[in-house]
Design a protein around this motif. Structure first.
Motif, PDB file in Angstrom:
ATOM      1  N   GLN A  34      35.614 -21.148  -0.447  1.00  0.00           N
ATOM      2  CA  GLN A  34      34.723 -20.529   0.524  1.00  0.00           C
ATOM      3  C   GLN A  34      33.287 -21.015   0.317  1.00  0.00           C
ATOM      4  OE1 GLN A  34      36.330 -16.365   1.528  1.00  0.00           O
ATOM      5  NE2 GLN A  34      36.259 -16.451  -0.701  1.00  0.00           N
ATOM      6  N   ASP A  35      32.442 -20.807   1.303  1.00  0.00           N
ATOM      7  CA  ASP A  35      31.041 -21.222   1.233  1.00  0.00           C
ATOM      8  C   ASP A  35      30.305 -20.566   0.063  1.00  0.00           C
ATOM      9  OD1 ASP A  35      31.379 -22.805   3.471  1.00  0.00           O
ATOM     10  OD2 ASP A  35      30.675 -21.260   4.860  1.00  0.00           O
ATOM     11  N   SER A  36      30.765 -19.406  -0.371  1.00  0.00           N
ATOM     12  CA  SER A  36      30.121 -18.686  -1.475  1.00  0.00           C
ATOM     13  C   SER A  36      30.377 -19.346  -2.830  1.00  0.00           C
ATOM     14  CB  SER A  36      30.643 -17.246  -1.517  1.00  0.00           C
ATOM     15  OG  SER A  36      32.037 -17.241  -1.818  1.00  0.00           O
ATOM     16  N   GLY A  37      31.319 -20.310  -2.885  1.00  0.00           N
ATOM     17  CA  GLY A  37      31.669 -20.953  -4.149  1.00  0.00           C
ATOM     18  C   GLY A  37      32.903 -20.343  -4.793  1.00  0.00           C
ATOM     19  N   TYR A  38      33.382 -19.250  -4.244  1.00  0.00           N
ATOM     20  CA  TYR A  38      34.588 -18.610  -4.751  1.00  0.00           C
ATOM     21  C   TYR A  38      35.803 -19.148  -4.009  1.00  0.00           C
ATOM     22  CZ  TYR A  38      31.949 -15.190  -7.419  1.00  0.00           C
ATOM     23  OH  TYR A  38      31.129 -14.595  -8.327  1.00  0.00           O
ATOM     24  N   HIS A  39      36.935 -19.168  -4.674  1.00  0.00           N
ATOM     25  CA  HIS A  39      38.184 -19.607  -4.062  1.00  0.00           C
ATOM     26  C   HIS A  39      38.954 -18.393  -3.562  1.00  0.00           C
ATOM     27  CE1 HIS A  39      37.148 -23.101  -6.459  1.00  0.00           C
ATOM     28  NE2 HIS A  39      38.007 -23.797  -5.735  1.00  0.00           N
ATOM     29  N   LEU A  40      39.570 -18.520  -2.415  1.00  0.00           N
ATOM     30  CA  LEU A  40      40.440 -17.481  -1.873  1.00  0.00           C
ATOM     31  C   LEU A  40      41.852 -17.780  -2.368  1.00  0.00           C
ATOM     32  CD1 LEU A  40      40.479 -15.017  -0.012  1.00  0.00           C
ATOM     33  CD2 LEU A  40      41.009 -16.569   1.874  1.00  0.00           C
ATOM     34  N   ILE A  41      42.474 -16.798  -3.021  1.00  0.00           N
ATOM     35  CA  ILE A  41      43.767 -17.002  -3.669  1.00  0.00           C
ATOM     36  C   ILE A  41      44.743 -15.929  -3.217  1.00  0.00           C
ATOM     37  CG2 ILE A  41      44.951 -17.071  -5.903  1.00  0.00           C
ATOM     38  CD1 ILE A  41      42.175 -17.961  -7.062  1.00  0.00           C
TER      39      ILE A  41
END
Length: 55
Positions: A34-41
């Motif tokens: 994601q744009d926030s730098g976090y991955h969606l899992i």
């Protein structure tokens, strides 16, 4: 109740399976960065998948 969505920071690439410490899942598949730098899992449950797991 596996299949929960998690947001974590990781070096794994989208499509890879990784070990997570979720309350309902031990394994998860990275869906996207994601744009926030976090991955969606997406959680896959507690049973080890037959596919290779990212470290």
């Amino acid at each position: 109740m596996s299949g929960c969505l998690y947001q974590l920071q990781t070096n794994a690439l989208p499509g890879q399976i990784m070990v997570i410490a979720g309350p309902f899942d031990t394994y998860g598949r990275v869906i996207k960065l994601q744009d926030s730098g976090y991955h969606l899992i997406r959680g896959l449950g507690h049973k080890k998948p037959t596919e290779r797991i990212a470290s």
